[in-house]
Design an enzyme around this catalytic site. Structure first.
Site, short mmCIF file in Angstrom:
data_model
loop_
_atom_site.label_atom_id
_atom_site.label_comp_id
_atom_site.label_asym_id
_atom_site.label_seq_id
_atom_site.Cartn_x
_atom_site.Cartn_y
_atom_site.Cartn_z
N ARG A 55 40.27 20.67 32.25
CA ARG A 55 41.13 21.57 33.03
C ARG A 55 41.85 22.56 32.12
O ARG A 55 42.21 23.66 32.53
CB ARG A 55 42.11 20.74 33.89
CG ARG A 55 42.96 21.58 34.82
CD ARG A 55 43.52 20.79 36.03
NE ARG A 55 43.71 19.39 35.77
CZ ARG A 55 44.75 18.87 35.08
NH1 ARG A 55 45.69 19.67 34.61
NH2 ARG A 55 44.83 17.57 34.88
N TYR A 108 40.86 41.13 51.71
CA TYR A 108 39.91 40.04 51.90
C TYR A 108 40.59 38.97 52.77
O TYR A 108 41.78 38.67 52.57
CB TYR A 108 39.53 39.46 50.53
CG TYR A 108 38.60 38.29 50.64
CD1 TYR A 108 37.28 38.48 51.01
CD2 TYR A 108 39.04 37.00 50.40
CE1 TYR A 108 36.43 37.41 51.14
CE2 TYR A 108 38.19 35.92 50.51
CZ TYR A 108 36.88 36.13 50.89
OH TYR A 108 36.04 35.07 51.02
N ASP A 180 42.82 43.28 43.06
CA ASP A 180 41.54 42.60 43.27
C ASP A 180 40.44 43.66 43.08
O ASP A 180 40.30 44.58 43.88
CB ASP A 180 41.50 42.00 44.68
CG ASP A 180 40.23 41.19 44.94
OD1 ASP A 180 39.20 41.50 44.32
OD2 ASP A 180 40.28 40.29 45.79
N LYS A 205 30.78 37.26 43.14
CA LYS A 205 30.13 38.47 43.64
C LYS A 205 29.41 39.20 42.49
O LYS A 205 28.50 38.65 41.91
CB LYS A 205 31.17 39.34 44.34
CG LYS A 205 32.11 38.55 45.28
CD LYS A 205 31.44 37.96 46.49
CE LYS A 205 32.32 36.99 47.27
NZ LYS A 205 33.62 37.50 47.70
C1 LIG Z 1 34.86 36.94 48.10
C2 LIG Z 1 36.13 37.61 47.79
C3 LIG Z 1 37.26 36.87 47.38
C4 LIG Z 1 37.25 35.37 47.32
O1 LIG Z 1 36.35 34.88 46.39
P1 LIG Z 1 35.71 33.39 46.45
O2 LIG Z 1 34.92 33.32 45.21
O3 LIG Z 1 34.89 33.33 47.70
O4 LIG Z 1 36.85 32.44 46.51
C5 LIG Z 1 38.40 37.56 47.04
N1 LIG Z 1 38.45 38.91 47.12
C6 LIG Z 1 37.40 39.65 47.53
C7 LIG Z 1 37.54 41.12 47.60
C8 LIG Z 1 36.21 39.03 47.87
O5 LIG Z 1 35.17 39.78 48.29
#
Ligand SMILES: *Cc1c(COP(=O)(O)O)cnc(C)c1O
Length: 394
Positions: A55, A108, A180, A205
């Site tokens: 961790r 999101y 983000d 992503k």
């Molecule tokens: C998918 C996504 C998240 C969350 O990510 P996870 O890996 O699914 O927890 C946060 N912000 C944006 C813009 C996303 O597309």
């Protein structure tokens, strides 16, 4: 300093202390402790120490994090188990009871829940500003504002936030900013260059890029990242060793993938604009996007994310037609997520329908005929051909 394309292959190598060219996966929960008590204490308390307990850190995580930090141009980075672990860990490392947060109206979905439900549970107030109107941000700033939280381009309506404006205002007022950057990826946009303090990603992503892992990253100064690391020790969202390794492997081709994806998405978006059954195309790389000029100022490329609105005499017909197209596509898979090598498509009105009222959908910019598309690295002619045949079924 070398170019990004070179750093994607070589950055972080110092963390591989073996003779293997590809770093090994340390599939272990723990490491032999140093018998010297001073060294032991150091390993136990030093942020992101790679050889203490999983961790706390892991050698591949260190290597991958150094590469991501280089991509975002920040001092340090921390890997987390998911994108939402990155978002919640970063936010909770900044705010405390009595603080106020300003966020956008559209985020999101799980981040929206964090802002609307989780933060108020702990005595943190959240208010919202309109991404397309900078003065609406000024109006929301209060003496106890501790954080401005933004996402650009935003999910799912592809609205752009003026990063230079947010960065400058926040610095002037001493407020921390988090962006983000998932939709853009650091190849297309570096929020740190505009004065944003902390950058978070769903590495699930574009960074991972192959839809085979979930991960998140938090980038910022060493001090900010270490604070987030300390919070993560309590919240528990560390990334597993194999997933950190897969993420590193995915990152090697980030620049190649994103360039191909940008080009494919532009070609597809331009083609959609000529199609009579497409009422509207929303792509920040097109001059028709309401914030195209702003996108050009802060982005080097325009991503693989676009939305189209299928034409119809009313929303009911648009809904049915969108479903027809969705079910007729053969290359574009109907699946949540985005940013992978394969093209995906979702129908937000049916996905979000359960969680949002018609007014909320309208406010978030979701129309019943809208399809959100994540363009992959296939050949652009095949992608266009797939939509041509699917639209032909209407
Ligand atoms: C998918 C996504 C998240 C969350 O990510 P996870 O890996 O699914 O927890 C946060 N912000 C944006 C813009 C996303 O597309």
């Amino acid at each position: 300093m070398s170019h990004i394309e070179t750093d994607l292959i070589h950055s972080g190598k110092a963390f591989n202390e073996t003779r293997s060219v590809i770093p090994p996966i340390y599939q272990t929960a723990t490491y032999f402790a140093d018998t010297n008590p001073e060294e032991y204490l150091k390993a136990a308390t030093e942020a992101r120490h790679p050889y203490f307990y999983h961790r706390h850190g892991n050698p591949v995580s260190s290597q991958t994090a150094e590469l991501v930090a280089r991509l975002e141009g920040t001092e340090a980075a921390l890997l987390t188990a998911t994108g939402m672990a990155a978002v919640s860990t970063a936010v909770l490392s900044i705010v405390k009871a009595g603080d106020h947060v300003v966020a956008q109206r559209s985020h999101y979905s799980a981040a929206s829940v964090l802002l609307k439900e989780v933060l108020p549970q702990f005595g943190v107030e959240v208010s919202y500003f309109d991404q397309s109107d900078n003065s609406s941000l000024d109006a929301e700033i209060r003496p106890n504002t501790a954080l401005i939280y933004v996402e650009t381009p935003s999910n799912p309506n592809l609205a752009i936030t003026d990063l230079a404006y947010v960065g400058a205002l926040a610095r002037e007022k001493g407020i921390t900013t988090v962006c983000d950057n998932t939709f853009a990826s650091p190849i297309n946009q570096r929020p740190g260059d505009f004065g944003i303090d902390i950058i978070v990603h769903s590495a699930t992503k574009y960074l991972g890029g192959h839809s085979d892992l979930t991960a998140g990253v938090i980038c910022g100064t060493s001090a900010a990242v270490n604070k987030a690391w300390k919070k993560m020790l309590s919240l528990g969202g560390a990334l597993a060793p194999f997933d950190a390794w897969l993420l590193l492997r995915g990152l090697r081709t980030l620049s190649l993938r994103v360039k191909q994806i940008n080009a494919n998405a532009l070609a597809l978006a331009q083609w959609f604009e000529t199609h009579p059954l497409i009422k509207r195309v929303l792509y920040c790389g097109l001059p028709s996007h309401p914030q195209h000029e702003l996108a050009r100022r802060q982005m080097n490329g325009f991503t693989g994310m676009l939305c189209v609105e299928i034409a119809g005499k009313d929303e009911q017909e648009q809904f049915t037609r969108a479903q027809t197209v969705l079910n007729s596509l053969q290359l574009f898979a109907n699946a949540a997520s985005l940013g992978g090598v394969e093209s995906l498509v979702v129908h937000p009105a049916s996905m979000w329908g359960l969680h949002h009222s018609p007014e909320q959908k309208l406010k978030a910019g979701i129309n019943d005929g809208m399809l959100r598309i994540s363009v992959g690295i296939e050949h652009e002619e095949d992608l266009i051909g797939d939509f041509e045949q699917a639209l032909g079924r209407i």
